[in-house]
Design an enzyme around this catalytic site. Structure first.
Site, PDB file in Angstrom:
ATOM      1  N   MET A  34       0.835  -1.199   0.000  1.00  0.00           N
ATOM      2  CA  MET A  34       0.000   0.000   0.000  1.00  0.00           C
ATOM      3  C   MET A  34       0.873   1.252   0.000  1.00  0.00           C
ATOM      4  SD  MET A  34      -3.514  -0.783   2.038  1.00  0.00           S
ATOM      5  CE  MET A  34      -2.915  -0.539   3.701  1.00  0.00           C
ATOM      6  N   HIS A  41       9.479  -3.560   3.367  1.00  0.00           N
ATOM      7  CA  HIS A  41       9.032  -3.786   1.991  1.00  0.00           C
ATOM      8  C   HIS A  41      10.216  -4.144   1.080  1.00  0.00           C
ATOM      9  CE1 HIS A  41       5.754  -0.992   3.431  1.00  0.00           C
ATOM     10  NE2 HIS A  41       5.045  -1.988   2.929  1.00  0.00           N
ATOM     11  N   LYS A 154       4.894 -10.047   9.373  1.00  0.00           N
ATOM     12  CA  LYS A 154       4.343  -9.188  10.424  1.00  0.00           C
ATOM     13  C   LYS A 154       2.824  -9.293  10.454  1.00  0.00           C
ATOM     14  CE  LYS A 154       3.986  -4.718  10.061  1.00  0.00           C
ATOM     15  NZ  LYS A 154       2.555  -4.468  10.404  1.00  0.00           N
ATOM     16  N   SER A 190       6.813  -0.817  10.281  1.00  0.00           N
ATOM     17  CA  SER A 190       5.440  -0.650   9.807  1.00  0.00           C
ATOM     18  C   SER A 190       5.268   0.771   9.308  1.00  0.00           C
ATOM     19  CB  SER A 190       4.446  -0.923  10.944  1.00  0.00           C
ATOM     20  OG  SER A 190       3.135  -0.525  10.575  1.00  0.00           O
ATOM     21  N   SER A 191       4.443   0.928   8.273  1.00  0.00           N
ATOM     22  CA  SER A 191       4.147   2.276   7.772  1.00  0.00           C
ATOM     23  C   SER A 191       3.452   3.125   8.829  1.00  0.00           C
ATOM     24  CB  SER A 191       3.274   2.179   6.516  1.00  0.00           C
ATOM     25  OG  SER A 191       3.928   1.443   5.506  1.00  0.00           O
ATOM     26  N   ARG A 192       2.777   2.484   9.775  1.00  0.00           N
ATOM     27  CA  ARG A 192       2.044   3.228  10.805  1.00  0.00           C
ATOM     28  C   ARG A 192       2.943   3.700  11.951  1.00  0.00           C
ATOM     29  NH1 ARG A 192      -2.141  -0.414   9.071  1.00  0.00           N
ATOM     30  NH2 ARG A 192      -4.037   0.740   8.525  1.00  0.00           N
TER      31      ARG A 192
END
EC number: 6.3.2.1
Length: 283
Positions: A34, A41, A154, A190-192
Site C-alpha cells: 500500500m 518492503h 508481520k 510498519s508504515s504506521r
C-alpha cells in the site's frame, strides 16, 4: 544509475508491460504493498529478486480493508520516495491503479474468507478486514499472474489467509512469507510507526520484548496460561490498550493448550495512543 521502473496505471498498460516482461519466458514475482515503503518492503523485493527474474510491485491503498473509523484518508502516501526506493532496488514494474480501476462502477463481488480468517484474532477487531484483503489480493493475482507473491510475516494472519485463498482458488501463485524486519530496538517495521510520538516510540519495542520473554519461558517448560497472562499484564502496565496476546498453532491459528500442540506462534495487537501495533514471533 539504476533505471526507474515502468509504471502502469490502467489494465491495458499493465497487460502490455507484463507481456513485455514475459517475452523471454521470464518468471514474475509480485510484491503487493500500500506504499509508504520502508526497509521491510524492500526485504520483500530483495527476496522477490532471488525467486524470479522480474519483479512487479503494486502500490494501492485498498479502501475495502478499512472500516469507516480507520485511517484510509490519512494513511501515508509517499509516491516520490517510494519510486526512488524501488528504482534503487531495481524493480521492473510498478502497478499503481486508482480506486476506480480496481473497483469500477457496479463492482459487486467480495470474497468470503473462513479458516484462518475466522481465528478470533484480527477478525475479532476488524471483521471487515480479511474480506477486503482477499478481494484485492485475488484481483492483483489475476491481473498480474505472478509465479510467486511475497508477503511479510508481520501481518501473520493475513499471510495465512492469502496462502489459503491462493490454494483454494487454484490461482497458480506460490505465496511466500518473509521474516519480519525490525528496527535495532526490536520494533517491527510498519508504515504506521510514523504516527508514534517520541514517548510512544520509546515504549513500543517492549511488545517484542514481552514476546521474546514469553517464548523463552515456554521453551523452558513454564505453564502456557501463566506465561500469557503475565505477558498481557506487562503490556497493559506499560500503557498499551491490549486487543490480544495469544499463543496459536503456527499453521492453522487454532488455539493451543501447550507448546506440544505446536508449531506455535505468539501474536499480539495493542494500541498505544491512537496507533495500533501488531507483531508475532515463533516459539
Amino acid at each position: 544509475m539504476p533505471r526507474t521502473p515502468a509504471v502502469a496505471r490502467t489494465l491495458p498498460a499493465l497487460h502490455r508491460a507484463l507481456e513485455s516482461l514475459r517475452a523471454r519466458r521470464a518468471t514474475v514475482a509480485l510484491v503487493p504493498t500500500m506504499g509508504a515503503l520502508h526497509d521491510g518492503h524492500l526485504a520483500l523485493v530483495h527476496q522477490a529478486k532471488r525467486r524470479a527474474s522480474k519483479v512487479v510491485v503494486s502500490i494501492f491503498v485498498n479502501p475495502a480493508q478499512f472500516a469507516p473509523h480507520e485511517d484510509f484518508g490519512s494513511y501515508p502516501r509517499t509516491w516520490k520516495s517510494d519510486i526512488a526506493r524501488l528504482t534503487e532496488a531495481r524493480v521492473d514494474l510498478v502497478w499503481n491503479p486508482d480506486v476506480g480501476t480496481m473497483y469500477p462502477p457496479g463492482f459487486a463481488t467480495r470474497l468470503l474468507t473462513e479458516g484462518p480468517a475466522t481465528a478470533g484474532l484480527e477478525d475479532r477487531f476488524r471483521p471487515h478486514f480479511f474480506g477486503g484483503v482477499a478481494t484485492v489480493v485475488g484481483k492483483l493475482f489475476t491481473q498480474c499472474r505472478p509465479n510467486v507473491a511475497l508477503f511479510g510475516q508481520k501481518d501473520y494472519q493475513q499471510l495465512k489467509v492469502v496462502t489459503r485463498m491462493a490454494a483454494d482458488l487454484d490461482l497458480g501463485v506460490k505465496v511466500i512469507g518473509v521474516p519480519i524486519v525490525r528496527e535495532r530496538d526490536g520494533l517491527a517495521m510498519s508504515s504506521r510507526n510514523v504516527y508514534l510520538s517520541v514517548e510512544q516510540r520509546a515504549v513500543a519495542p517492549m511488545l517484542h520484548g514481552v514476546m521474546k520473554n514469553a517464548a523463552k519461558r515456554l521453551r523452558n517448560g513454564d505453564d502456557l496460561e501463566t506465561v500469557m497472562a503475565d505477558g498481557a499484564r506487562t503490556i497493559g502496565d506499560a500503557g498499551f490498550a491490549l486487543d490480544y496476546f495469544e499463543a496459536r498453532h503456527a499453521e492453522t491459528l487454532a488455539p493451543i493448550r501447550s507448546i506440544k500442540d505446536g508449531p506455535v506462534r505468539l501474536l499480539v495487537a495493542a494500541k498505544i495512543g491512537t496507533t495500533r501495533l501488531i507483531d508475532n514471533i515463533g516459539v
